[in-house]
Design a protein around this motif. Structure first.
Motif, PDB file in Angstrom:
ATOM      1  N   LEU A   1       0.851  -1.193   0.000  1.00 14.43           N
ATOM      2  CA  LEU A   1       0.000   0.000   0.000  1.00 14.43           C
ATOM      3  C   LEU A   1       0.882   1.237   0.000  1.00 14.43           C
ATOM      4  O   LEU A   1       1.913   1.271   0.658  1.00 14.43           O
ATOM      5  N   SER A   2       0.463   2.244  -0.737  1.00 11.86           N
ATOM      6  CA  SER A   2       1.159   3.525  -0.767  1.00 11.86           C
ATOM      7  C   SER A   2       0.115   4.611  -1.013  1.00 11.86           C
ATOM      8  O   SER A   2      -1.011   4.327  -1.422  1.00 11.86           O
ATOM      9  N   ALA A   3       0.491   5.852  -0.763  1.00  9.76           N
ATOM     10  CA  ALA A   3      -0.456   6.968  -0.864  1.00  9.76           C
ATOM     11  C   ALA A   3      -1.083   7.068  -2.254  1.00  9.76           C
ATOM     12  O   ALA A   3      -2.252   7.432  -2.378  1.00  9.76           O
ATOM     13  N   ASP A   4      -0.326   6.731  -3.302  1.00 13.05           N
ATOM     14  CA  ASP A   4      -0.872   6.847  -4.657  1.00 13.05           C
ATOM     15  C   ASP A   4      -1.864   5.729  -4.998  1.00 13.05           C
ATOM     16  O   ASP A   4      -2.603   5.827  -5.974  1.00 13.05           O
TER      17      ASP A   4
ATOM     18  N   LEU B   1      -9.957  -2.393   4.488  1.00 14.65           N
ATOM     19  CA  LEU B   1     -10.301  -2.844   5.832  1.00 14.65           C
ATOM     20  C   LEU B   1      -9.097  -3.518   6.481  1.00 14.65           C
ATOM     21  O   LEU B   1      -8.274  -4.117   5.783  1.00 14.65           O
ATOM     22  N   THR B   2      -9.005  -3.435   7.800  1.00 16.30           N
ATOM     23  CA  THR B   2      -7.877  -4.051   8.507  1.00 16.30           C
ATOM     24  C   THR B   2      -7.790  -5.550   8.232  1.00 16.30           C
ATOM     25  O   THR B   2      -6.694  -6.109   8.217  1.00 16.30           O
ATOM     26  N   SER B   3      -8.913  -6.208   7.980  1.00  9.39           N
ATOM     27  CA  SER B   3      -8.909  -7.648   7.714  1.00  9.39           C
ATOM     28  C   SER B   3      -8.384  -7.995   6.322  1.00  9.39           C
ATOM     29  O   SER B   3      -8.094  -9.148   6.036  1.00  9.39           O
ATOM     30  N   LYS B   4      -8.239  -6.995   5.454  1.00  7.12           N
ATOM     31  CA  LYS B   4      -7.797  -7.244   4.084  1.00  7.12           C
ATOM     32  C   LYS B   4      -6.348  -6.845   3.832  1.00  7.12           C
ATOM     33  O   LYS B   4      -5.855  -7.000   2.724  1.00  7.12           O
ATOM     34  N   ILE B   5      -5.686  -6.308   4.870  1.00  3.61           N
ATOM     35  CA  ILE B   5      -4.297  -5.886   4.712  1.00  3.61           C
ATOM     36  C   ILE B   5      -3.476  -6.366   5.909  1.00  3.61           C
ATOM     37  O   ILE B   5      -4.030  -6.689   6.957  1.00  3.61           O
ATOM     38  N   THR B   6      -2.165  -6.392   5.736  1.00  6.92           N
ATOM     39  CA  THR B   6      -1.289  -6.788   6.836  1.00  6.92           C
ATOM     40  C   THR B   6      -1.132  -5.636   7.816  1.00  6.92           C
ATOM     41  O   THR B   6      -1.504  -4.501   7.513  1.00  6.92           O
ATOM     42  N   GLY B   7      -0.561  -5.930   8.947  1.00  6.79           N
ATOM     43  CA  GLY B   7      -0.170  -4.876   9.874  1.00  6.79           C
ATOM     44  C   GLY B   7       1.071  -4.188   9.341  1.00  6.79           C
ATOM     45  O   GLY B   7       1.702  -4.673   8.387  1.00  6.79           O
ATOM     46  N   PRO B   8       1.456  -3.048   9.923  1.00  4.88           N
ATOM     47  CA  PRO B   8       2.656  -2.345   9.453  1.00  4.88           C
ATOM     48  C   PRO B   8       3.890  -3.235   9.542  1.00  4.88           C
ATOM     49  O   PRO B   8       4.148  -3.845  10.578  1.00  4.88           O
ATOM     50  N   GLY B   9       4.626  -3.355   8.449  1.00  3.86           N
ATOM     51  CA  GLY B   9       5.866  -4.120   8.421  1.00  3.86           C
ATOM     52  C   GLY B   9       5.682  -5.620   8.275  1.00  3.86           C
ATOM     53  O   GLY B   9       6.656  -6.345   8.139  1.00  3.86           O
ATOM     54  N   GLN B  10       4.451  -6.115   8.274  1.00  3.52           N
ATOM     55  CA  GLN B  10       4.217  -7.547   8.083  1.00  3.52           C
ATOM     56  C   GLN B  10       4.246  -7.890   6.598  1.00  3.52           C
ATOM     57  O   GLN B  10       3.940  -7.061   5.760  1.00  3.52           O
TER      58      GLN B  10
ATOM     59  N   THR C   1      -8.613   8.020   7.210  1.00  5.55           N
ATOM     60  CA  THR C   1      -7.655   8.830   6.460  1.00  5.55           C
ATOM     61  C   THR C   1      -6.564   7.937   5.872  1.00  5.55           C
ATOM     62  O   THR C   1      -6.264   6.870   6.421  1.00  5.55           O
ATOM     63  N   THR C   2      -5.981   8.392   4.787  1.00  5.06           N
ATOM     64  CA  THR C   2      -4.872   7.671   4.172  1.00  5.06           C
ATOM     65  C   THR C   2      -3.700   7.600   5.134  1.00  5.06           C
ATOM     66  O   THR C   2      -3.031   6.567   5.238  1.00  5.06           O
ATOM     67  N   LYS C   3      -3.468   8.676   5.874  1.00  2.00           N
ATOM     68  CA  LYS C   3      -2.367   8.708   6.844  1.00  2.00           C
ATOM     69  C   LYS C   3      -2.546   7.613   7.890  1.00  2.00           C
ATOM     70  O   LYS C   3      -1.597   6.934   8.267  1.00  2.00           O
ATOM     71  N   GLU C   4      -3.784   7.413   8.335  1.00  2.00           N
ATOM     72  CA  GLU C   4      -4.089   6.365   9.317  1.00  2.00           C
ATOM     73  C   GLU C   4      -3.835   4.974   8.722  1.00  2.00           C
ATOM     74  O   GLU C   4      -3.295   4.087   9.384  1.00  2.00           O
TER      75      GLU C   4
END
Length: 159
Positions: free
Chosen positions: A20-23, A66-75, A42-45
């Protein structure tokens, strides 16, 4: 006149493992009382934390992140990140027949059957089929966990 909030959605289609990235994200207005559980405002969040996040499944353009569709930070996007707490993954050896000629894909739901043969009283073999598990989610086919895969391939294992 309804109250509005914002929700972060995919700006473009994402597939398993895409970082994931801002763009690749954007914020859109959303009815305040209907924000999906696990959505980011927000995108920042959505990008907060140490390290990048990756998609754990196919996310269509304009679909909420959604949190269930992405990894945690750095995972990393691995099967362990897809499994819920207390869940286990098991790989089963398959062939062209057991693997439904390659038409089973990650994200599909399948029943797991046990076929066994026992010798009957008269000496003849009898076959039995038991349903072990119903509606189990296929996490990976061979070493492919991308749910957007859509071309049949004969594989050696299904997880």
């Amino acid at each position: 006149g309804a109250q509005r909030d914002t929700v972060v959605v995919a700006a473009m289609p994402l597939k398993f493992g895409d970082p994931l990235s801002a763009d690749k994200l954007r914020e859109i207005p959303w009815p305040a009382g209907a924000v999906p559980a696990g959505a980011f405002k927000t995108t920042k969040e959505a990008l907060a934390g140490e390290g990048t996040r990756q998609a754990l499944q196919t996310i269509s353009a304009n679909e909420p992140i959604l949190t269930s569709k992405i990894t945690g930070p750095g995972q990393r996007a691995t099967l362990s990140a897809v499994l819920g707490e207390g869940m286990k993954a098991v790989s089963i050896r398959v062939n062209d027949v057991l693997g439904v000629a390659g038409f089973v894909f990650p994200g599909d739901r399948v029943d797991v059957l046990l076929t066994r043969t026992a010798r009957g009283d008269g000496g003849a073999d009898q076959s039995f089929v038991d349903v072990l598990l119903q509606s189990m989610k296929v996490l990976a086919v061979d070493q492919v966990a991308d749910e957007s895969k859509d071309s049949p391939t004969v594989v050696k294992s299904v997880t």
